[in-house]
Design a protein around this motif. Structure first.
Motif, PDB file in Angstrom:
ATOM      1  N   MET A 142       0.821  -1.207   0.000  1.00 50.63           N
ATOM      2  CA  MET A 142       0.000   0.000   0.000  1.00 50.63           C
ATOM      3  C   MET A 142       0.859   1.262   0.000  1.00 50.63           C
ATOM      4  O   MET A 142       0.425   2.318  -0.429  1.00 50.63           O
ATOM      5  CB  MET A 142      -0.941   0.012   1.211  1.00 50.63           C
ATOM      6  N   TRP A 143       2.085   1.151   0.469  1.00 53.60           N
ATOM      7  CA  TRP A 143       2.999   2.297   0.445  1.00 53.60           C
ATOM      8  C   TRP A 143       3.740   2.396  -0.884  1.00 53.60           C
ATOM      9  O   TRP A 143       4.110   3.473  -1.330  1.00 53.60           O
ATOM     10  CB  TRP A 143       4.024   2.177   1.575  1.00 53.60           C
ATOM     11  N   ILE A 144       3.944   1.247  -1.496  1.00 52.90           N
ATOM     12  CA  ILE A 144       4.745   1.216  -2.728  1.00 52.90           C
ATOM     13  C   ILE A 144       4.017   1.892  -3.882  1.00 52.90           C
ATOM     14  O   ILE A 144       4.608   2.645  -4.655  1.00 52.90           O
ATOM     15  CB  ILE A 144       5.088  -0.252  -3.093  1.00 52.90           C
ATOM     16  N   VAL A 145       2.684   1.650  -4.002  1.00 56.60           N
ATOM     17  CA  VAL A 145       1.944   2.160  -5.160  1.00 56.60           C
ATOM     18  C   VAL A 145       1.989   3.682  -5.249  1.00 56.60           C
ATOM     19  O   VAL A 145       2.375   4.226  -6.292  1.00 56.60           O
ATOM     20  CB  VAL A 145       0.499   1.628  -5.147  1.00 56.60           C
ATOM     21  N   PRO A 146       1.620   4.436  -4.200  1.00 58.76           N
ATOM     22  CA  PRO A 146       1.701   5.905  -4.317  1.00 58.76           C
ATOM     23  C   PRO A 146       3.126   6.395  -4.487  1.00 58.76           C
ATOM     24  O   PRO A 146       3.360   7.382  -5.201  1.00 58.76           O
ATOM     25  CB  PRO A 146       1.084   6.405  -3.001  1.00 58.76           C
ATOM     26  N   LEU A 147       4.073   5.706  -3.863  1.00 56.82           N
ATOM     27  CA  LEU A 147       5.466   6.124  -4.025  1.00 56.82           C
ATOM     28  C   LEU A 147       5.918   5.953  -5.469  1.00 56.82           C
ATOM     29  O   LEU A 147       6.644   6.783  -6.019  1.00 56.82           O
ATOM     30  CB  LEU A 147       6.374   5.301  -3.098  1.00 56.82           C
ATOM     31  N   LEU A 148       5.467   4.871  -6.102  1.00 59.10           N
ATOM     32  CA  LEU A 148       5.807   4.658  -7.509  1.00 59.10           C
ATOM     33  C   LEU A 148       5.189   5.731  -8.390  1.00 59.10           C
ATOM     34  O   LEU A 148       5.821   6.225  -9.325  1.00 59.10           O
ATOM     35  CB  LEU A 148       5.331   3.270  -7.957  1.00 59.10           C
ATOM     36  N   LEU A 149       3.920   6.091  -8.071  1.00 61.53           N
ATOM     37  CA  LEU A 149       3.257   7.136  -8.850  1.00 61.53           C
ATOM     38  C   LEU A 149       3.987   8.468  -8.705  1.00 61.53           C
ATOM     39  O   LEU A 149       4.225   9.172  -9.699  1.00 61.53           O
ATOM     40  CB  LEU A 149       1.797   7.277  -8.405  1.00 61.53           C
ATOM     41  N   ILE A 150       4.360   8.803  -7.472  1.00 59.44           N
ATOM     42  CA  ILE A 150       5.094  10.058  -7.249  1.00 59.44           C
ATOM     43  C   ILE A 150       6.432  10.011  -7.976  1.00 59.44           C
ATOM     44  O   ILE A 150       6.846  10.973  -8.625  1.00 59.44           O
ATOM     45  CB  ILE A 150       5.282  10.291  -5.736  1.00 59.44           C
TER      46      ILE A 150
END
Ligand SMILES: [Zn+2]
Length: 59
Positions: free
Chosen positions: A4-12
């Motif tokens: 759940m932390w990886i997805v937004p970090l990847l988008l950013i």
């Protein structure tokens, strides 16, 4: 959850990468277009140079 932390970090990271990529291209454009080579000795020369500093060839 780790994912759940990886997805937004990847988008950013992707957004930052795209933006910085555009800036990098724009930053390099004048440098790339300003650089040219002497037709005689093939050394790097700048657009405002009237003569090649390496061999004296008129540019
Ligand atoms: Zn030259």
């Amino acid at each position: 959850m780790f994912l759940m932390w990886i997805v937004p970090l990847l988008l950013i990271g992707l957004v930052v990468y795209v933006i910085s990529g555009d800036n990098l291209v724009n930053a390099l454009k004048p440098f790339v277009s300003a650089s040219r080579k002497c037709p005689h000795c093939n050394q790097a020369a700048q657009n405002d140079w009237k003569n090649c500093p390496h061999c004296g060839q008129t540019l």
